[in-house]
Design an enzyme around this catalytic site. Structure first.
Site, PDB file in Angstrom:
ATOM      1  N   HIS A 274       1.723   4.390  -2.873  1.00  0.00           N
ATOM      2  CA  HIS A 274       1.791   5.853  -2.776  1.00  0.00           C
ATOM      3  C   HIS A 274       3.115   6.361  -3.340  1.00  0.00           C
ATOM      4  CE1 HIS A 274      -1.873   6.456  -0.597  1.00  0.00           C
ATOM      5  NE2 HIS A 274      -1.475   5.853   0.520  1.00  0.00           N
TER       6      HIS A 274
ATOM      7  N   HIS B 215       0.826  -1.205   0.000  1.00  0.00           N
ATOM      8  CA  HIS B 215       0.000   0.000   0.000  1.00  0.00           C
ATOM      9  C   HIS B 215       0.865   1.262   0.000  1.00  0.00           C
ATOM     10  CE1 HIS B 215      -3.634   2.362   1.380  1.00  0.00           C
ATOM     11  NE2 HIS B 215      -2.670   3.128   1.875  1.00  0.00           N
ATOM     12  N   GLU B 216       1.827   1.324   0.916  1.00  0.00           N
ATOM     13  CA  GLU B 216       2.652   2.519   1.027  1.00  0.00           C
ATOM     14  C   GLU B 216       3.569   2.695  -0.181  1.00  0.00           C
ATOM     15  OE1 GLU B 216       1.762   4.604   3.044  1.00  0.00           O
ATOM     16  OE2 GLU B 216       0.681   3.407   4.529  1.00  0.00           O
TER      17      GLU B 216
END
Length: 276
Positions: A190, A186-187
């Protein structure tokens, strides 16, 4: 840990799971221009060098001193998520671990986003150029599982660039149900230029959404657990169920398994604009 995870699951899409800041209006305008100018050709595979920084309060695993095997497993999770083998689109991104260092510093171990401790940690440890992924595993406060910087932020503050994750969210860690490695997925999403699937909620454009990707259905708020057939933005303008299986939602790790084709296209554009 169980209390912290329970509190996160009770939240409604706020910032408790992910501390990555909302993009500014200037970033959104800039990103729209980047996407509008994208030449839609087949993307070439990219190999991303990864520098892993283990931040610990002591030498035990419970103090953040995760093993080399856990780090290798995390890199494998990132690669499978990005090459489409888990069921989503192939982003053409591969991650290669270059080095691992270990630092004992109790202040850095609990650093939160935007703090002096975070700045000191990154200024001291960050390696590589704009194409290099620096991952810091630690025990951030505030119930956070992690946070990241966007590609568009690199030029103004290159030392801040990178991803911070809760050490126990790596594969086999204790942060159930976020211990299969998809906090990092997820990170890193980003870091590659993706926004949350629920950004902008139902007020976002039905064609581009708050995440500026056309094939992730609009979503009013973040999903927790694995709420199949969840549909928070209804009506003819918002077709499709919420994208709870997307890595950029807040679902349990076991529920998330894909990036969309539109997200893969966005990653290609963001890489070409900011990290190439």
């Amino acid at each position: 840990m169980e209390g912290r995870i329970a509190a996160m699951q009770a939240a409604d899409g706020g910032s408790l799971r992910c501390g990555t800041p909302e993009p500014t209006q200037a970033q959104l305008v800039q990103d729209a221009a980047v996407m509008a100018g994208l030449i839609r050709t087949k993307s070439a595979p990219v190999v991303v060098p990864v520098y892993w920084h283990v931040i610990r309060s002591g030498t035990a695993v419970s103090q953040g001193n995760i093993t080399d095997a856990a780090i290798a497993s995390q890199i494998d999770v990132l690669n499978k998520a990005n090459n489409g083998s888990t069921g989503g689109a192939n982003t053409q991104i591969t991650f290669k671990l270059m080095s691992t260092d270990r630092t004992t510093n109790s202040t850095w171990f609990t650093a939160s986003p935007g703090t002096t401790a975070e700045t000191q940690m990154k200024n001291a440890l960050r390696l590589g150029a704009k194409n290099a992924l620096n991952i810091y595993s630690s025990n951030p406060g505030g119930g956070l599982l992690g946070w990241a910087t966007f590609p568009s932020s690199y030029q103004s503050n290159p030392k801040a660039d990178g991803v911070v994750i809760l050490f126990s969210s790596t594969p086999g860690g204790s942060a159930v149900p976020y211990n299969l490695g998809d906090t990092a997925t997820h990170e890193v999403g980003h870091w590659l230029g993706l926004y949350h699937t629920f950004q902008g909620g139902c007020a976002a454009s039905a064609t581009a959404g708050g995440d500026m990707v056309s094939d992730t259905p609009a979503e009013k708020s973040a999903a927790f657990g694995c709420p199949n057939a969840r549909d928070t933005c209804t009506g003819a303008s918002f077709p499709g169920f919420d994208p709870i299986n997307n890595f950029m939602d807040y679902s349990d790790d076991a529920c998330m398994y894909k990036f969309s084709a539109g997200q893969a296209t966005r990653i290609t554009a963001q890489w070409a604009a900011y990290r190439q």
